[in-house]
Design an enzyme around this catalytic site. Structure first.
Site, PDB file in Angstrom:
ATOM      1  N   LYS A  16      44.694  49.985  33.451  1.00  0.00           N
ATOM      2  CA  LYS A  16      45.211  51.358  33.463  1.00  0.00           C
ATOM      3  C   LYS A  16      44.663  52.175  32.279  1.00  0.00           C
ATOM      4  O   LYS A  16      44.172  53.283  32.462  1.00  0.00           O
ATOM      5  CB  LYS A  16      46.753  51.356  33.414  1.00  0.00           C
ATOM      6  CG  LYS A  16      47.390  50.607  34.589  1.00  0.00           C
ATOM      7  CD  LYS A  16      48.916  50.646  34.532  1.00  0.00           C
ATOM      8  CE  LYS A  16      49.545  49.978  33.322  1.00  0.00           C
ATOM      9  NZ  LYS A  16      49.303  48.516  33.247  1.00  0.00           N
ATOM     10  N   ARG A  89      58.202  52.897  35.177  1.00  0.00           N
ATOM     11  CA  ARG A  89      58.124  51.441  35.272  1.00  0.00           C
ATOM     12  C   ARG A  89      59.362  50.849  35.925  1.00  0.00           C
ATOM     13  O   ARG A  89      59.430  49.628  36.093  1.00  0.00           O
ATOM     14  CB  ARG A  89      58.000  50.870  33.863  1.00  0.00           C
ATOM     15  CG  ARG A  89      56.658  50.244  33.523  1.00  0.00           C
ATOM     16  CD  ARG A  89      56.761  49.752  32.097  1.00  0.00           C
ATOM     17  NE  ARG A  89      55.728  48.831  31.711  1.00  0.00           N
ATOM     18  CZ  ARG A  89      54.622  49.170  31.066  1.00  0.00           C
ATOM     19  NH1 ARG A  89      54.363  50.429  30.797  1.00  0.00           N
ATOM     20  NH2 ARG A  89      53.777  48.234  30.695  1.00  0.00           N
ATOM     21  N   ARG A 123      42.237  40.753  25.130  1.00  0.00           N
ATOM     22  CA  ARG A 123      42.189  42.200  24.815  1.00  0.00           C
ATOM     23  C   ARG A 123      42.196  42.439  23.303  1.00  0.00           C
ATOM     24  O   ARG A 123      42.945  41.838  22.558  1.00  0.00           O
ATOM     25  CB  ARG A 123      43.399  42.917  25.434  1.00  0.00           C
ATOM     26  CG  ARG A 123      43.482  44.391  25.021  1.00  0.00           C
ATOM     27  CD  ARG A 123      44.329  45.232  25.949  1.00  0.00           C
ATOM     28  NE  ARG A 123      45.718  44.818  26.034  1.00  0.00           N
ATOM     29  CZ  ARG A 123      46.605  45.347  26.869  1.00  0.00           C
ATOM     30  NH1 ARG A 123      46.232  46.306  27.718  1.00  0.00           N
ATOM     31  NH2 ARG A 123      47.841  44.903  26.907  1.00  0.00           N
ATOM     32  N   ARG A 156      47.102  43.146  20.014  1.00  0.00           N
ATOM     33  CA  ARG A 156      48.479  43.618  20.083  1.00  0.00           C
ATOM     34  C   ARG A 156      49.455  42.452  19.955  1.00  0.00           C
ATOM     35  O   ARG A 156      49.196  41.376  20.471  1.00  0.00           O
ATOM     36  CB  ARG A 156      48.711  44.334  21.424  1.00  0.00           C
ATOM     37  CG  ARG A 156      48.205  45.753  21.426  1.00  0.00           C
ATOM     38  CD  ARG A 156      48.170  46.376  22.799  1.00  0.00           C
ATOM     39  NE  ARG A 156      49.398  46.156  23.600  1.00  0.00           N
ATOM     40  CZ  ARG A 156      49.610  46.683  24.795  1.00  0.00           C
ATOM     41  NH1 ARG A 156      48.696  47.490  25.335  1.00  0.00           N
ATOM     42  NH2 ARG A 156      50.702  46.430  25.455  1.00  0.00           N
ATOM     43  N   ARG A 167      56.078  39.527  30.379  1.00  0.00           N
ATOM     44  CA  ARG A 167      55.694  40.874  30.810  1.00  0.00           C
ATOM     45  C   ARG A 167      55.322  40.893  32.283  1.00  0.00           C
ATOM     46  O   ARG A 167      55.638  41.834  32.996  1.00  0.00           O
ATOM     47  CB  ARG A 167      54.541  41.396  29.942  1.00  0.00           C
ATOM     48  CG  ARG A 167      55.028  41.788  28.550  1.00  0.00           C
ATOM     49  CD  ARG A 167      53.898  41.933  27.571  1.00  0.00           C
ATOM     50  NE  ARG A 167      52.991  43.003  27.926  1.00  0.00           N
ATOM     51  CZ  ARG A 167      51.729  43.070  27.533  1.00  0.00           C
ATOM     52  NH1 ARG A 167      51.230  42.111  26.772  1.00  0.00           N
ATOM     53  NH2 ARG A 167      50.975  44.068  27.887  1.00  0.00           N
TER      54      ARG A 167
END
Ligand code: ADP
Ligand code: ADP
Ligand code: ZN
Length: 210
Positions: A16, A89, A123, A156, A167
């Site tokens: 996204k 969400r 990431r 992160r 998650r």
């Protein structure tokens, strides 16, 4: 007429943020990422940031009302159109949104759990410009600085393996039902997040300029 009220939906790691950065350059929409706004609140140690941090570190959702209050004014101010990334969400968030904005299109980017885990673990994000990288596809071994601005790349806190599984579970439980919610409104367009990011991007441009 081009579609100007756009929602990006998809599990964590679907791409996204990566797509959003390209789309806004092309179409002049305002990029509204609730994750980015929250991380900024956390780093500035605001009241909201202090409250949100615990939820975020565990991979849980921040309570609906806090999120709605945080994002509403920004959506209403986006006269030239907006690209929502990470909001709504939950069904409660989608219903609140419907009360103050119409949604033209929901771009639903799908990605299987195994690939989500792989991508999030790899990431890395630039501390200065927010550019998004991945160890497995666009970072050389041992590279720790951003190719765009020279900033420091970091991982992160919620991209650690223990948090990633939670998650994804929360995505399936709380966010995936929005696919059905928006399908009933006839606005969902589905994309394969496992495709190369250039392919996903050109498909999105086609959908948005249709
Ligand atoms: P991802 O890259 O997993 O899609 P985001 O950057 O969008 O993650 O969000 C990071 C975290 O911020 C979430 O795990 C959650 O704790 C919080 N968050 C972001 N957007 C929302 C939202 N709309 N509602 C509740 N919590 C949110
Ligand atoms: P989201 O905002 O949905 O959580 P990101 O855009 O941050 O997702 O992407 C998650 C990770 O996957 C990042 O490391 C990014 O570089 C990588 N990524 C994004 N799109 C693709 C793609 N199409 N193919 C492979 N890796 C991708
Ligand atoms: Zn950078």
């Amino acid at each position: 007429m081009a579609l100007r009220h756009v929602v990006l939906l998809g599990p964590p790691g679907a791409g996204k943020g990566t797509q959003a950065k390209q789309i806004i350059n092309e179409l002049g929409l305002v990029h509204l990422s609730t994750g980015d706004i929250l991380r900024d609140e956390v780093s500035r140690e605001t009241e909201l940031g202090k409250t949100a941090k615990g939820f975020m570190d565990r991979g849980d959702l921040v309570p609906d009302q806090l999120i709605i209050d945080m994002i509403r004014g920004r959506i209403e101010a986006a006269d030239q159109g907006f690209l929502l990334d990470g909001f709504p969400r939950t069904t409660a968030q989608a219903e609140a949104l419907a009360a103050f904005a119409t949604i033209d299109v929901v771009l639903n980017i799908g990605l299987a759990r195994e690939e989500v885990v792989r991508r999030l673990a790899g990431r890395r994000v630039c501390r200065d410009c927010g550019a998004i990288y991945n160890l497995t596809f666009n970072l050389a071994e041992g590279e720790t600085t951003c190719a765009k601005c020279g900033g420091e790349l970091y991982q992160r806190d919620d991209d650690k393996t223990e948090v990633i599984a939670n998650r994804y579970d929360i995505y399936e439980r709380s966010t995936a039902p929005l696919i059905e919610y928006y399908t009933r409104q006839g606005v969902v367009r589905t994309l394969d997040g496992a495709a190369g990011s250039e392919n996903v991007f050109s498909e999105i441009l086609e959908l948005l300029s249709a």
